[in-house]
Write a protein that holds these residues in place. Structure first.
Motif, mmCIF file in Angstrom:
data_model
loop_
_atom_site.group_PDB
_atom_site.id
_atom_site.type_symbol
_atom_site.label_atom_id
_atom_site.label_comp_id
_atom_site.label_asym_id
_atom_site.label_seq_id
_atom_site.Cartn_x
_atom_site.Cartn_y
_atom_site.Cartn_z
ATOM 1 N N UNK A 1 -0.479 13.533 -13.252
ATOM 2 C CA UNK A 1 0.683 12.732 -13.637
ATOM 3 C C UNK A 1 0.854 11.532 -12.703
ATOM 4 N N UNK A 2 0.596 11.743 -11.411
ATOM 5 C CA UNK A 2 0.731 10.643 -10.442
ATOM 6 C C UNK A 2 -0.315 9.568 -10.718
ATOM 7 N N UNK A 3 -1.559 9.976 -10.947
ATOM 8 C CA UNK A 3 -2.616 9.002 -11.213
ATOM 9 C C UNK A 3 -2.349 8.239 -12.507
ATOM 10 N N UNK B 1 0.868 -1.177 0.000
ATOM 11 C CA UNK B 1 0.000 0.000 0.000
ATOM 12 C C UNK B 1 0.903 1.224 0.000
ATOM 13 N N UNK B 2 0.772 2.050 -1.034
ATOM 14 C CA UNK B 2 1.640 3.219 -1.146
ATOM 15 C C UNK B 2 0.834 4.476 -0.851
ATOM 16 N N UNK B 3 1.504 5.420 -0.226
ATOM 17 C CA UNK B 3 0.936 6.749 0.012
ATOM 18 C C UNK B 3 1.880 7.756 -0.634
ATOM 19 N N UNK B 4 1.330 8.581 -1.498
ATOM 20 C CA UNK B 4 2.122 9.587 -2.194
ATOM 21 C C UNK B 4 1.605 10.967 -1.800
ATOM 22 N N UNK B 5 2.501 11.782 -1.241
ATOM 23 C CA UNK B 5 2.201 13.185 -0.953
ATOM 24 C C UNK B 5 2.909 14.029 -2.001
ATOM 25 N N UNK B 6 2.156 14.889 -2.686
ATOM 26 C CA UNK B 6 2.715 15.652 -3.798
ATOM 27 C C UNK B 6 1.970 16.965 -3.962
ATOM 28 N N UNK B 7 2.557 17.907 -4.713
ATOM 29 C CA UNK B 7 1.819 19.142 -5.040
ATOM 30 C C UNK B 7 0.559 18.806 -5.825
ATOM 31 N N UNK B 8 -0.491 19.586 -5.625
ATOM 32 C CA UNK B 8 -1.770 19.266 -6.232
ATOM 33 C C UNK B 8 -1.704 19.305 -7.759
ATOM 34 N N UNK C 1 -2.791 4.006 -2.729
ATOM 35 C CA UNK C 1 -3.094 2.980 -3.725
ATOM 36 C C UNK C 1 -2.449 1.663 -3.321
ATOM 37 N N UNK C 2 -2.968 0.574 -3.876
ATOM 38 C CA UNK C 2 -2.400 -0.757 -3.654
ATOM 39 C C UNK C 2 -1.803 -1.226 -4.968
ATOM 40 N N UNK C 3 -0.561 -1.720 -4.897
ATOM 41 C CA UNK C 3 0.164 -2.128 -6.090
ATOM 42 C C UNK C 3 1.034 -3.321 -5.732
ATOM 43 N N UNK C 4 1.413 -4.124 -6.716
ATOM 44 C CA UNK C 4 2.317 -5.233 -6.430
ATOM 45 C C UNK C 4 3.632 -4.680 -5.887
ATOM 46 N N UNK D 1 1.036 1.275 -13.909
ATOM 47 C CA UNK D 1 1.609 0.195 -13.104
ATOM 48 C C UNK D 1 0.526 -0.717 -12.526
ATOM 49 N N UNK D 2 -0.686 -0.609 -13.027
ATOM 50 C CA UNK D 2 -1.805 -1.461 -12.617
ATOM 51 C C UNK D 2 -2.109 -1.347 -11.137
ATOM 52 N N UNK D 3 -1.895 -0.165 -10.573
ATOM 53 C CA UNK D 3 -2.223 0.065 -9.167
ATOM 54 C C UNK D 3 -3.706 0.364 -9.014
ATOM 55 N N UNK D 4 -4.242 0.008 -7.864
ATOM 56 C CA UNK D 4 -5.633 0.315 -7.535
ATOM 57 C C UNK D 4 -5.655 1.504 -6.587
ATOM 58 N N UNK D 5 -6.141 2.643 -7.052
ATOM 59 C CA UNK D 5 -6.201 3.841 -6.223
ATOM 60 C C UNK D 5 -7.371 3.704 -5.253
ATOM 61 N N UNK D 6 -7.083 3.853 -3.960
ATOM 62 C CA UNK D 6 -8.121 3.703 -2.936
ATOM 63 C C UNK D 6 -8.675 5.044 -2.478
ATOM 64 N N UNK D 7 -7.789 6.009 -2.235
ATOM 65 C CA UNK D 7 -8.254 7.326 -1.784
ATOM 66 C C UNK D 7 -7.367 8.406 -2.385
#
Length: 622
Positions: A546-548, A534-541, A572-575, A554-560
């Motif tokens: 680009x992040x999404x 489970x990854x958490x990315x903090x970035x400028x709005x 998101x959850x990713x392998x 990478x076939x990640x599932x964005x949760x929030x």
């Protein structure tokens, strides 16, 4: 504890110097520190193995365990969590709260370990203590109390969150609310891990270190234990001495261990003891409650083993390794030496988990990351004279039973070469539950001339089962299952015809178990599952798009995803295998301002054709 390069080892040196243990602080860059004693640590300037030093502050003995900061060596931190009275979490005043800081703080809070925080490197350009304090409160989610004097109002406000009586005294302007009363309340709440005093300074210059030392003895709970009571301790580290002898580090909680003591059934007895005194390890005749000692002679001891009565149940507090690599000797003649060397490294770090293909004599090790792989490679060359290469790092999959399977091999039948009857049933268990073994037979099927009683037989069979589950149908470790022994039997010369024959041995049960368990797994079927993060990315709005897009690639599932002013947070959850890809791409996606934090998120069945373990594929058994 700290994130990498926070200055933790430098702080340990400064504490030793301030306490008069050493004449001058060592320097990490010069390789002169007390705790980074390995040649490889001095070459790389990082802590790889935890190390122990001791000092005295106002008559209180303080044992310090200096742990690695790099995430690849988090297993070293894991092993000391169960022996701590308190912790100091070091944070750089320049870099601030890092992903590894959050990982460490979560573990400390989960275990309710009393923790002081030290904001280091205040002498560096870019240092901002107030910014870091805000990060501590927001990013770590703890009640931070600036020390040594953050103001009476701020202190009362922090303590009143957990003490209604103190709040009432403050509101009523009660004269009984003295500085001494507040200090006692601060010590009590720190000891219960409700609040976290924060000190600031510089380990290099010594600024703020005296105040931290005062906090160590005033605010962290002092260990108590009866040296005359029953022995209770925990082995938290194993190393090898200059002559190759095994040395076990023990934290004693109660009782005393002496030279020549036999600590459990078997041939092992303590042949030597040392404790850290005056800047060096000193030989002693005993190690007692509240002390840390090194023990010689315990060849059968492993990390996590109890001394006497167990102090606490052993468990892992961080994610398991999610990577694997096959290791090969450069010189063909070094195969035996490589196997022996890896066995010794696995003693020091059990999560390396060396796995073997006996057909082609290939070996694979579990890994947290590429830096750990490089360190293993350098250690094998420097300490054992074995040059190795690694194949490409791959995910470390697991197998789970797809259904219920059962198999039995009967004694004295043509297809069973072993003198035993074993029947096993394997069933799925909840994800993350590991392996459970149950004995579904009674004492009449146990050869008591081999196993002294039913519990001993159960322990032996559980170990045979766990060993067999290291390799499933596709060559990966099998987990999240319940294995029940449903049939049993043995042979004796004067038994009835169906059980008559040479005496059964432990080897018969040990060798037959993987055969039967393999048949039961084939009957059940297994699903190969890959590790997830489970990854958490903090970035400028403005980097959100680009992040999404990258996460989608990478076939990640964005949760929030949440926006707060000019910043955005995406979870998101990713392998797990894709996390390094995200780390590499994040700087360019966010103009260098993005921060990534990842945590283990369990395993998920692999879609499509199940991958086969490289060891199994190489042996031609796929």
């Amino acid at each position: 504890m700290a994130h990498v390069d926070a200055g933790k080892t430098t702080l340990t040196e400064r504490l030793l110097y301030a306490a008069g243990v050493i004449r001058e602080p060592g320097r990490v860059d010069d390789g002169t520190t007390q705790t980074d004693s390995l040649a490889l640590e001095r070459q790389r300037g990082i802590t790889i193995r935890s190390a122990v030093v001791s000092l005295a502050i106002r008559g209180t003995a303080v044992n310090i365990i200096d742990t690695p900061g790099h995430p690849d060596f988090v297993a070293e931190v894991d092993r000391v969590l169960g022996v701590l009275d308190g912790a100091v979490l070091v944070i750089s005043a320049v870099e601030g709260v890092q992903p590894q800081t959050r990982v460490l703080m979560r573990a400390l809070r989960r275990l309710r370990v009393p923790t002081l925080l030290f904001v280091n490197k205040t002498d560096r350009r870019g240092a901002d203590v107030e910014r870091v304090l805000a990060q501590i409160r927001q990013g770590l989610g703890v009640t931070a109390v600036p020390m040594p004097d953050g103001g009476r109002d701020a202190l009362v406000e922090a303590l009143a969150e957990h003490d209604d009586r103190l709040l009432a005294q403050y509101v009523e302007d009660d004269p009984g609310l003295t500085g001494k009363r507040l200090r006692a309340a601060l010590a009590a709440q720190t000891g219960r891990a409700l609040v976290h005093p924060v000190y600031a300074g510089s380990a290099v210059t010594g600024a703020g270190v005296e105040a931290l030392m005062e906090g160590l003895v005033e605010l962290l709970p002092t260990a108590t234990g009866d040296p005359g009571g029953p022995a209770s301790g925990t082995i938290f580290k194993i190393e090898r001495g200059t002559a190759g002898e095994k040395i076990a580090y023990v934290r004693m909680f109660a009782g005393t261990v002496r030279v020549r003591d036999r600590l459990r059934d078997g041939p092992d007895k303590v042949t030597g003891i040392s404790v850290f005194e005056g800047g060096a390890w000193v030989r002693r005749d005993a190690v007692s409650a509240t002390e840390i000692g090194r023990l010689w002679g315990l060849t059968g001891m492993k990390i996590g083993d109890p001394i006497g009565a167990p102090h606490a149940e052993r468990s892992h507090h961080f994610a398991p390794p999610t990577l694997q690599a096959v290791v090969e000797p450069v010189r063909h003649d070094d195969h035996v030496a490589l196997r022996s060397a890896l066995a010794q490294l696995a003693e020091q770090d059990p999560l390396i988990d060396v796995r073997t293909d006996d057909t082609h004599h290939e070996l694979a090790v579990s890994l947290y990351g590429e830096v750990q792989k490089e360190v293993i490679q350098a250690t094998l060359a420097a300490d054992f004279g074995v040059e190795v290469t690694f194949r490409q790092t791959t995910p470390l999959y697991i197998e789970r039973p797809a259904g219920v399977g059962e198999a039995v091999e009967w004694l004295n039948t043509p297809q069973n070469p072993y003198r035993a009857t074993i029947g096993l049933r394997v069933e799925p268990a909840p994800p993350g539950s590991g392996v459970a073994f149950r004995l579904g037979v009674d004492f009449r099927v146990v050869p008591l001339y081999v196993y002294r009683n039913l519990p001993e037989f159960a322990r032996a069979m559980e170990q045979y089962v766990r060993d067999a589950l290291r390799e499933g149908l596709y060559g990966w470790p099998v987990s999240d299952c319940v294995v029940t022994m449903v049939r049993g039997g043995y042979s004796v010369p004067d038994g009835p015809p169906s059980t008559r024959g040479p005496l059964s041995t432990a080897a018969d049960f040990r060798k037959l178990t993987p055969v039967v368990l393999g048949q039961a797994l084939a009957d059940a079927g297994t699903a190969v599952c890959e590790p997830m993060s489970r990854v958490r990315i903090d970035a400028p709005v403005d980097a959100l798009g680009a992040v999404l897009a990258a996460l989608s690639d990478l076939a990640a599932t964005v949760e929030t995803q949440s926006v707060q002013r000019a910043d955005v947070t995406v979870e998101a959850v990713v392998t797990a295998a894709r996390v390094p890809d995200i780390q590499r791409r994040l700087p360019s996606l966010t103009s260098g301002e993005g921060v990534l934090e990842s945590a283990f998120a369990g395993h998920r069945p692999v879609p499509g054709r199940p991958p086969v373990n490289p060891l199994r594929a190489a042996s031609g058994r796929a």
